[in-house]
Design a protein around this motif. Sequence first.
Motif, PDB file in Angstrom:
ATOM      1  N   GLY A  41       0.800  -1.214   0.000  1.00  0.00           N
ATOM      2  CA  GLY A  41       0.000   0.000   0.000  1.00  0.00           C
ATOM      3  C   GLY A  41       0.832   1.262   0.000  1.00  0.00           C
ATOM      4  O   GLY A  41       0.403   2.306  -0.520  1.00  0.00           O
ATOM      5  N   ARG A  42       2.040   1.195   0.549  1.00  0.00           N
ATOM      6  CA  ARG A  42       2.896   2.385   0.585  1.00  0.00           C
ATOM      7  C   ARG A  42       3.511   2.683  -0.771  1.00  0.00           C
ATOM      8  O   ARG A  42       3.970   3.796  -1.022  1.00  0.00           O
ATOM      9  CB  ARG A  42       3.981   2.217   1.643  1.00  0.00           C
ATOM     10  N   VAL A  43       3.534   1.679  -1.648  1.00  0.00           N
ATOM     11  CA  VAL A  43       3.994   1.927  -3.015  1.00  0.00           C
ATOM     12  C   VAL A  43       3.014   2.869  -3.719  1.00  0.00           C
ATOM     13  O   VAL A  43       3.409   3.700  -4.538  1.00  0.00           O
ATOM     14  CB  VAL A  43       4.137   0.601  -3.792  1.00  0.00           C
ATOM     15  N   GLU A  44       1.751   2.753  -3.380  1.00  0.00           N
ATOM     16  CA  GLU A  44       0.735   3.673  -3.899  1.00  0.00           C
ATOM     17  C   GLU A  44       0.793   5.005  -3.164  1.00  0.00           C
ATOM     18  O   GLU A  44       0.704   6.073  -3.769  1.00  0.00           O
ATOM     19  CB  GLU A  44      -0.659   3.064  -3.747  1.00  0.00           C
ATOM     20  N   LEU A  45       0.951   4.962  -1.836  1.00  0.00           N
ATOM     21  CA  LEU A  45       0.940   6.172  -1.010  1.00  0.00           C
ATOM     22  C   LEU A  45       2.010   7.163  -1.424  1.00  0.00           C
ATOM     23  O   LEU A  45       1.761   8.370  -1.526  1.00  0.00           O
ATOM     24  CB  LEU A  45       1.128   5.784   0.464  1.00  0.00           C
ATOM     25  N   ILE A  46       3.207   6.669  -1.694  1.00  0.00           N
ATOM     26  CA  ILE A  46       4.336   7.555  -1.985  1.00  0.00           C
ATOM     27  C   ILE A  46       4.210   8.220  -3.350  1.00  0.00           C
ATOM     28  O   ILE A  46       4.894   9.207  -3.631  1.00  0.00           O
ATOM     29  CB  ILE A  46       5.668   6.774  -1.881  1.00  0.00           C
ATOM     30  N   SER A  47       3.312   7.739  -4.184  1.00  0.00           N
ATOM     31  CA  SER A  47       3.198   8.260  -5.553  1.00  0.00           C
ATOM     32  C   SER A  47       2.902   9.750  -5.587  1.00  0.00           C
ATOM     33  O   SER A  47       3.306  10.451  -6.519  1.00  0.00           O
ATOM     34  CB  SER A  47       2.105   7.501  -6.315  1.00  0.00           C
ATOM     35  N   GLN A  48       2.206  10.257  -4.563  1.00  0.00           N
ATOM     36  CA  GLN A  48       1.839  11.678  -4.552  1.00  0.00           C
ATOM     37  C   GLN A  48       3.045  12.611  -4.404  1.00  0.00           C
ATOM     38  O   GLN A  48       2.932  13.808  -4.642  1.00  0.00           O
ATOM     39  CB  GLN A  48       0.828  11.957  -3.447  1.00  0.00           C
ATOM     40  N   LEU A  49       4.200  12.051  -4.042  1.00  0.00           N
ATOM     41  CA  LEU A  49       5.404  12.860  -3.897  1.00  0.00           C
ATOM     42  C   LEU A  49       6.233  12.914  -5.182  1.00  0.00           C
ATOM     43  O   LEU A  49       7.209  13.656  -5.259  1.00  0.00           O
ATOM     44  CB  LEU A  49       6.272  12.319  -2.761  1.00  0.00           C
ATOM     45  N   PHE A  50       5.856  12.128  -6.183  1.00  0.00           N
ATOM     46  CA  PHE A  50       6.597  12.069  -7.447  1.00  0.00           C
ATOM     47  C   PHE A  50       6.003  13.042  -8.466  1.00  0.00           C
ATOM     48  O   PHE A  50       4.816  13.379  -8.420  1.00  0.00           O
ATOM     49  CB  PHE A  50       6.542  10.651  -8.025  1.00  0.00           C
ATOM     50  N   ASP A  51       6.832  13.475  -9.409  1.00  0.00           N
ATOM     51  CA  ASP A  51       6.349  14.300 -10.523  1.00  0.00           C
ATOM     52  C   ASP A  51       5.540  13.446 -11.493  1.00  0.00           C
ATOM     53  O   ASP A  51       4.492  13.869 -11.991  1.00  0.00           O
ATOM     54  CB  ASP A  51       7.544  14.940 -11.248  1.00  0.00           C
ATOM     55  N   GLN A  52       6.029  12.248 -11.769  1.00  0.00           N
ATOM     56  CA  GLN A  52       5.332  11.251 -12.586  1.00  0.00           C
ATOM     57  C   GLN A  52       5.539   9.907 -11.928  1.00  0.00           C
ATOM     58  O   GLN A  52       6.563   9.665 -11.286  1.00  0.00           O
ATOM     59  CB  GLN A  52       5.888  11.215 -14.018  1.00  0.00           C
ATOM     60  N   TYR A  53       4.562   8.983 -12.102  1.00  0.00           N
ATOM     61  CA  TYR A  53       4.667   7.708 -11.395  1.00  0.00           C
ATOM     62  C   TYR A  53       3.792   6.680 -12.071  1.00  0.00           C
ATOM     63  O   TYR A  53       2.672   6.981 -12.498  1.00  0.00           O
ATOM     64  CB  TYR A  53       4.214   7.892  -9.944  1.00  0.00           C
ATOM     65  N   GLU A  54       4.298   5.443 -12.147  1.00  0.00           N
ATOM     66  CA  GLU A  54       3.548   4.362 -12.786  1.00  0.00           C
ATOM     67  C   GLU A  54       3.821   3.053 -12.063  1.00  0.00           C
ATOM     68  O   GLU A  54       4.963   2.749 -11.726  1.00  0.00           O
ATOM     69  CB  GLU A  54       3.972   4.234 -14.254  1.00  0.00           C
ATOM     70  N   ILE A  55       2.775   2.289 -11.785  1.00  0.00           N
ATOM     71  CA  ILE A  55       2.940   0.944 -11.239  1.00  0.00           C
ATOM     72  C   ILE A  55       3.352   0.023 -12.386  1.00  0.00           C
ATOM     73  O   ILE A  55       2.632  -0.119 -13.373  1.00  0.00           O
ATOM     74  CB  ILE A  55       1.644   0.433 -10.590  1.00  0.00           C
ATOM     75  N   VAL A  56       4.528  -0.586 -12.252  1.00  0.00           N
ATOM     76  CA  VAL A  56       5.065  -1.405 -13.347  1.00  0.00           C
ATOM     77  C   VAL A  56       4.982  -2.898 -13.063  1.00  0.00           C
ATOM     78  O   VAL A  56       5.217  -3.716 -13.958  1.00  0.00           O
ATOM     79  CB  VAL A  56       6.530  -1.013 -13.660  1.00  0.00           C
ATOM     80  N   GLY A  57       4.660  -3.260 -11.830  1.00  0.00           N
ATOM     81  CA  GLY A  57       4.558  -4.672 -11.508  1.00  0.00           C
ATOM     82  C   GLY A  57       3.781  -4.897 -10.228  1.00  0.00           C
ATOM     83  O   GLY A  57       3.874  -4.101  -9.290  1.00  0.00           O
TER      84      GLY A  57
END
Length: 266
Positions: A41-57
Motif C-alpha cells: 500500500g505504501r507503493v501507492e501512497l508515496i506516488s503523490q510525492l513524485f512528478d510522474q509515477y507508474e505501477i510497473v509490476g
Amino acid sequence: MSNGHTFIQADFPMYEGTKVPHLRIAEGDVAPYVLLPGDPGRVELISQLFDQYEIVGSNREFKVGTGEYNGKSVSVCSTGIGGSSTEIAVLELLKLKAKCLLRIGGTGAIQEGIDCGDLIINTGSVRIGGTSHHYARPEYPAVANHYVVQALIEACEELGYRYHLGIGATTSSFYHGQGRDLTGSNYSSGIIEEMQSLGVLNLEMESETLLTLASVMGAYAGTLLVVHANRATNQWLVDYEESQMKLCRAALHAIDKLIHRGVVKL
C-alpha cells in the motif's frame, strides 16, 4: 513444452525470457535507486510525492512503481514482511541492475526517549533474523553504506525531522522473537532487555537481510524507519499515516542528494 505443460529453467526462472519470477518485471522497469517499504500500500501512497509515477509490476506481496522525482528516475518496491520475502525482492532488484536500495518502514523502539513518530537511521543491524545467514557467516556485519547514512542524516536535519542514529536489531518473529509472549513458553524471553543493555535502538524484521546482501553484492544500502511503537514505554501509534509521509519525504530527499552527488557507481 511436455505433456501440455510449459517449463523454464528452475535455477533462476525468467518469465517471458526477461522478467524475474516474483517481481515479474524486467530490466528497464526499475531505476538504479529503489525505496523498499514492506507494505504494498505504501507503493501507492508515496506516488503523490513524485512528478510522474507508474505501477510497473504487482505480484503477491511485491508491488513496484517507477517514476520521476526532481527529474530523476526512482523506483519503489514492497518487500512484504520479514527476511525471506526481502531476500527475494533485493536479489531480483539487483539482478535488474538496481544499485542503491533504501529500506523505509515502521519499527518498534526499545529505548526511552524515542517518541512514536520519530525517525531512526540504523547504521547497522544485529543479525538475529536468520535469512542473511545463508549468505555470510554470523560474524559478518550488517552495516549501512556510509554515503547513504550521511545523506539520510542531512535529509532529516534539513527537513527538521527528529531522528535517532544507531544500531537496530532484526528478528525473524514479530511475536515471540520480539518479546511478545503468547504461549507461555518463549525461547526468546528477555530479548528486549538484552538488546536494551547493548544500546540497540529498535527491533524490526528486514534490515539485516538488505544490509548484508547489499554488502555481499557490492550495492549501496541503508535503512530509514519511523517509530510506530515503543516497547520501553508500551505505546503503539494507531494513526501513523502522517508519520509515514514524513518518512517518505526524508527518504526521497536523501535519494536526491545521492543522485546529485554521484556517489553510487552505476
